[in-house]
Design a protein around this motif. Structure first.
Motif, PDB file in Angstrom:
ATOM      1  N   LEU A 100       0.893  -1.313   0.137  1.00 20.26           N
ATOM      2  CA  LEU A 100       0.028   0.081  -0.125  1.00 20.26           C
ATOM      3  C   LEU A 100       0.860   1.132   0.014  1.00 20.26           C
ATOM      4  N   GLU A 101       0.633   2.172  -0.924  1.00 18.64           N
ATOM      5  CA  GLU A 101       1.032   3.515  -0.786  1.00 18.64           C
ATOM      6  C   GLU A 101       0.405   4.538  -0.136  1.00 18.64           C
ATOM      7  N   PRO A 102       0.811   5.546   0.094  1.00 20.04           N
ATOM      8  CA  PRO A 102       0.113   6.691   0.797  1.00 20.04           C
ATOM      9  C   PRO A 102      -1.004   7.150  -0.148  1.00 20.04           C
ATOM     10  N   GLY A 103      -2.113   7.339   0.444  1.00 20.66           N
ATOM     11  CA  GLY A 103      -3.400   7.402  -0.131  1.00 20.66           C
ATOM     12  C   GLY A 103      -4.104   6.186  -0.878  1.00 20.66           C
ATOM     13  N   ASP A 104      -3.433   4.977  -0.648  1.00 29.51           N
ATOM     14  CA  ASP A 104      -4.324   3.971  -1.030  1.00 29.51           C
ATOM     15  C   ASP A 104      -5.508   3.366   0.228  1.00 29.51           C
ATOM     16  N   HIS A 105      -6.423   2.923  -0.281  1.00 29.82           N
ATOM     17  CA  HIS A 105      -7.428   2.431   0.913  1.00 29.82           C
ATOM     18  C   HIS A 105      -7.843   0.942   0.270  1.00 29.82           C
ATOM     19  N   LEU A 106      -7.773   0.038   1.004  1.00 29.93           N
ATOM     20  CA  LEU A 106      -8.165  -1.415   0.452  1.00 29.93           C
ATOM     21  C   LEU A 106      -9.018  -1.992   1.644  1.00 29.93           C
ATOM     22  N   SER A 107     -10.494  -2.286   1.096  1.00 26.42           N
ATOM     23  CA  SER A 107     -11.266  -2.987   1.901  1.00 26.42           C
ATOM     24  C   SER A 107     -11.118  -4.704   1.743  1.00 26.42           C
ATOM     25  N   ILE A 108     -10.958  -5.082   2.832  1.00 26.52           N
ATOM     26  CA  ILE A 108     -10.345  -6.571   2.870  1.00 26.52           C
ATOM     27  C   ILE A 108     -11.339  -7.396   3.942  1.00 26.52           C
ATOM     28  N   ASN A 109     -11.765  -8.596   3.422  1.00 23.95           N
ATOM     29  CA  ASN A 109     -12.221  -9.789   4.354  1.00 23.95           C
ATOM     30  C   ASN A 109     -11.368  -9.872   5.720  1.00 23.95           C
ATOM     31  N   GLY A 110     -11.736  -9.715   6.763  1.00 26.19           N
ATOM     32  CA  GLY A 110     -10.779  -9.701   8.007  1.00 26.19           C
ATOM     33  C   GLY A 110     -10.257 -11.323   7.987  1.00 26.19           C
TER      34      GLY A 110
ATOM     35  N   ASN B  87     -16.513  -4.876   6.827  1.00 25.98           N
ATOM     36  CA  ASN B  87     -14.947  -5.340   6.488  1.00 25.98           C
ATOM     37  C   ASN B  87     -14.021  -4.580   7.127  1.00 25.98           C
ATOM     38  N   CYS B  88     -12.667  -4.750   6.929  1.00 26.88           N
ATOM     39  CA  CYS B  88     -11.695  -4.122   7.421  1.00 26.88           C
ATOM     40  C   CYS B  88     -11.003  -3.333   6.401  1.00 26.88           C
ATOM     41  N   VAL B  89     -10.836  -1.902   6.603  1.00 30.51           N
ATOM     42  CA  VAL B  89     -10.268  -1.023   5.609  1.00 30.51           C
ATOM     43  C   VAL B  89      -8.987  -0.643   6.118  1.00 30.51           C
ATOM     44  N   PHE B  90      -7.783  -0.999   4.997  1.00 32.04           N
ATOM     45  CA  PHE B  90      -6.448  -0.704   5.420  1.00 32.04           C
ATOM     46  C   PHE B  90      -5.974   0.567   4.729  1.00 32.04           C
ATOM     47  N   SER B  91      -5.073   1.113   5.234  1.00 34.69           N
ATOM     48  CA  SER B  91      -4.532   2.461   4.674  1.00 34.69           C
ATOM     49  C   SER B  91      -3.294   2.901   5.179  1.00 34.69           C
ATOM     50  N   GLY B  92      -2.490   3.714   4.487  1.00 34.85           N
ATOM     51  CA  GLY B  92      -1.066   4.048   5.244  1.00 34.85           C
ATOM     52  C   GLY B  92      -0.120   3.523   4.175  1.00 34.85           C
ATOM     53  N   HIS B  93       0.943   3.363   4.581  1.00 38.49           N
ATOM     54  CA  HIS B  93       2.113   3.039   3.793  1.00 38.49           C
ATOM     55  C   HIS B  93       2.788   1.773   4.270  1.00 38.49           C
ATOM     56  N   GLY B  94       2.763   0.626   3.630  1.00 38.13           N
ATOM     57  CA  GLY B  94       3.304  -0.819   4.084  1.00 38.13           C
ATOM     58  C   GLY B  94       2.775  -1.887   3.364  1.00 38.13           C
ATOM     59  N   ARG B  95       3.344  -3.162   3.833  1.00 40.33           N
ATOM     60  CA  ARG B  95       2.908  -4.276   3.170  1.00 40.33           C
ATOM     61  C   ARG B  95       2.025  -5.055   3.894  1.00 40.33           C
ATOM     62  N   ILE B  96       1.049  -5.710   3.364  1.00 41.44           N
ATOM     63  CA  ILE B  96      -0.069  -6.672   3.998  1.00 41.44           C
ATOM     64  C   ILE B  96       0.009  -7.911   3.247  1.00 41.44           C
ATOM     65  N   ALA B  97      -0.025  -8.965   4.039  1.00 45.10           N
ATOM     66  CA  ALA B  97      -0.241 -10.216   3.264  1.00 45.10           C
ATOM     67  C   ALA B  97      -1.440 -10.813   3.613  1.00 45.10           C
ATOM     68  N   VAL B  98      -2.265 -11.318   2.365  1.00 49.65           N
ATOM     69  CA  VAL B  98      -3.501 -11.848   2.337  1.00 49.65           C
ATOM     70  C   VAL B  98      -3.562 -13.243   2.037  1.00 49.65           C
ATOM     71  N   THR B  99      -4.534 -14.000   2.330  1.00 48.58           N
ATOM     72  CA  THR B  99      -4.623 -15.218   1.927  1.00 48.58           C
ATOM     73  C   THR B  99      -5.896 -15.706   0.901  1.00 48.58           C
ATOM     74  N   THR B 100      -5.791 -16.477   0.229  1.00 46.60           N
ATOM     75  CA  THR B 100      -6.823 -17.194  -0.688  1.00 46.60           C
ATOM     76  C   THR B 100      -6.891 -18.569  -0.776  1.00 46.60           C
ATOM     77  N   LYS B 101      -8.093 -19.044  -0.974  1.00 49.56           N
ATOM     78  CA  LYS B 101      -8.086 -20.445  -1.239  1.00 49.56           C
ATOM     79  C   LYS B 101      -8.180 -20.721  -2.744  1.00 49.56           C
TER      80      LYS B 101
END
Length: 243
Positions: free
Chosen positions: A98-108, A138-152
């Motif tokens: 995620l870069e500054p200004g990004d907003h990601l809605s994600i299933n917790g 849902n959870c909304v993430f923002s800011g600057h950094g890395r997130i790891a998400v899982t999928t089946k």
């Protein structure tokens, strides 16, 4: 000793830079020199001087929101210096920067770990009617950094440049600026295709400019709040808080 088990593909991958990176498609490696946040119980191995601190869903405010909505990420703070390996039921793992200004809605339920520099909040999904049993928060993430998400399974990233509809149990994350809505399956002529009970299934709609990540699985997502569960929790807890 000889075995394909000891091939180069399975050896630990080293890096000079700290942070979250993939050991393989189902195993996350955190080269730790400081701290990061991870789903409680996701650690499968670690080396070095590492401490684990349970945080509930990330503070009192988020804890209360989780109890009221059924949504949230049960977190632990991982700190120290060393290598930490994380996994979630052999699910596929994907990294998002995620870069500054990004907003990601994600299933917790699909959050595995993220840099402590990121912020997140629990918010109601726009257009989610109170009679929907598909999911409200849902959870909304923002800011600057890395997130790891899982999928089946291997997901598909849909570009939302026309009306887009997704089974809520298959929607992993999406651009938070998208307009969302919920529709009964019968309204779209999909009642007999999306489930055994046509009166209880909903599909999510997305409009605007952005993307939605869809996994090839329709298993109930533990991080999305079903209306029945969410309303029962809301009623009981709100009554307790207000009574």
């Amino acid at each position: 000793m000889r075995s394909d088990l000891f091939s180069a593909d399975n050896l630990e991958k080293e890096s000079a830079q700290p942070g979250l990176r993939l050991q393989n498609s189902k195993l996350l490696k955190a080269e730790l020199n400081g701290e990061f946040m991870a789903r409680t119980g996701s650690m499968v191995a670690y080396q070095g001087q590492v401490q684990f601190e349970a945080l509930g869903s990330g503070g009192l405010g988020k804890f209360l929101k989780q109890k009221l909505t059924g949504e949230g990420v049960p977190l632990m703070r991982v700190s120290g210096r060393g290598d930490v390996f994380l996994a979630e039921r052999a699910a596929d793992i994907h990294l998002i920067d995620l870069e500054p200004g990004d907003h990601l809605s994600i299933n917790g339920a699909n959050v595995l770990a993220f840099d402590s520099s990121l912020q997140y909040d629990i918010k109601m999904v726009q257009g989610a009617g109170m009679m929907s049993n598909a999911g409200l928060f849902n959870c909304v993430f923002s800011g600057h950094g890395r997130i790891a998400v899982t999928t089946k399974g291997t997901p598909v990233v849909l570009s939302v440049d026309q009306p887009t509809y997704v089974d809520p149990q298959a929607a992993i994350c999406w651009s938070a600026n998208l307009q969302t809505g919920y529709h009964r399956a019968e309204q779209l002529g999909l009642g007999t295709l999306l489930g055994r009970s046509t009166g209880e299934r909903f599909t999510m709609s997305f409009a605007g400019q952005g993307f939605v990540v869809v996994q090839p699985s329709e298993e109930p997502a533990g991080g999305l709040a079903g209306a029945a569960q969410g309303q029962q929790q809301q009623g009981g807890l709100l009554g307790g808080l207000l009574g």
